[in-house]
Write an enzyme that holds these catalytic residues in place. Structure first.
Site, short mmCIF file in Angstrom:
data_model
loop_
_atom_site.label_atom_id
_atom_site.label_comp_id
_atom_site.label_asym_id
_atom_site.label_seq_id
_atom_site.Cartn_x
_atom_site.Cartn_y
_atom_site.Cartn_z
CG HIS A 1 17.09 -42.89 -13.02
ND1 HIS A 1 16.55 -41.98 -12.15
CD2 HIS A 1 17.29 -44.02 -12.30
CE1 HIS A 1 16.42 -42.53 -10.96
NE2 HIS A 1 16.87 -43.77 -11.02
CD1 TRP B 1 13.00 -41.52 -12.44
CD2 TRP B 1 10.82 -41.82 -12.07
NE1 TRP B 1 12.63 -42.68 -13.07
CE2 TRP B 1 11.28 -42.89 -12.86
CE3 TRP B 1 9.48 -41.81 -11.69
CZ2 TRP B 1 10.46 -43.92 -13.29
CZ3 TRP B 1 8.66 -42.83 -12.13
CH2 TRP B 1 9.15 -43.87 -12.91
N GLY B 2 12.60 -38.87 -7.43
CA GLY B 2 12.69 -37.73 -6.54
C GLY B 2 14.11 -37.30 -6.23
CG HIS C 1 27.56 -18.21 -10.52
ND1 HIS C 1 28.15 -17.57 -11.57
CD2 HIS C 1 26.32 -18.56 -10.95
CE1 HIS C 1 27.31 -17.52 -12.58
NE2 HIS C 1 26.20 -18.13 -12.23
#
EC number: 5.4.99.62
Length: 151
Positions: free
Chosen positions: A98, A121-122, A20
């Site tokens: 970014h 932007w992958g 978690h």
């Protein structure tokens, strides 16, 4: 032999260790993976495998409560952003600059999965969650407010 799902042993092992709130980064072919990161390199050639295939397979095996992407994604790659919202519909979505995705998030991630994606932007962060109905569904268990809508 394993029948279905993720067949890559290193990726399967990494997914099994996530707990978690742990962060898993799934990145494009050009991502600057830090030297000391747990790097799982799946890239074979341009778009092999592609980002969405890898994210989709991971989503089938992992409870994701949060998705983080560069703040440029919604405006500069809206098709990817729309796909992410569809695929991870129950998750909370956030953005980061970014440069933070490339730096701070990469260092925070428990593992970085490099795809062959040539996707602007992958680079997508997945925060692990818990299966709320199974976790909090026991008789007499008080469900925390943040999970009440998921039980």
């Amino acid at each position: 032999m394993k029948r279905s799902g993720i067949l890559n042993a290193e990726l399967g092992e990494a997914l099994a260790t996530l707990g978690h709130t742990d962060l898993l980064l799934v990145v494009d072919a050009g991502f600057p993976v830090p030297r000391d990161a747990h790097r799982i390199d799946l890239a074979l050639a341009e778009n092999l495998p592609d980002l969405r295939t890898v994210l989709g397979l991971i989503a089938d095996e992992l409870v994701v409560e949060g998705v983080v992407r560069a703040e440029d994604v919604p405006s500069h790659n809206p098709r990817l952003d729309s796909w992410l919202h569809e695929r991870f519909s129950g998750a909370e979505f956030t953005t980061r600059p970014h440069a933070e995705v490339l730096g701070e998030l990469a260092r925070e991630a428990k593992a970085v999965v490099r795809t062959g994606a040539f996707e602007p932007w992958g680079n997508i962060g997945l925060y692990c969650g818990v299966d709320a109905p199974r976790w909090f569904g026991g008789e007499g268990v008080v469900v925390p407010e943040q999970y009440a809508s998921k039980v």
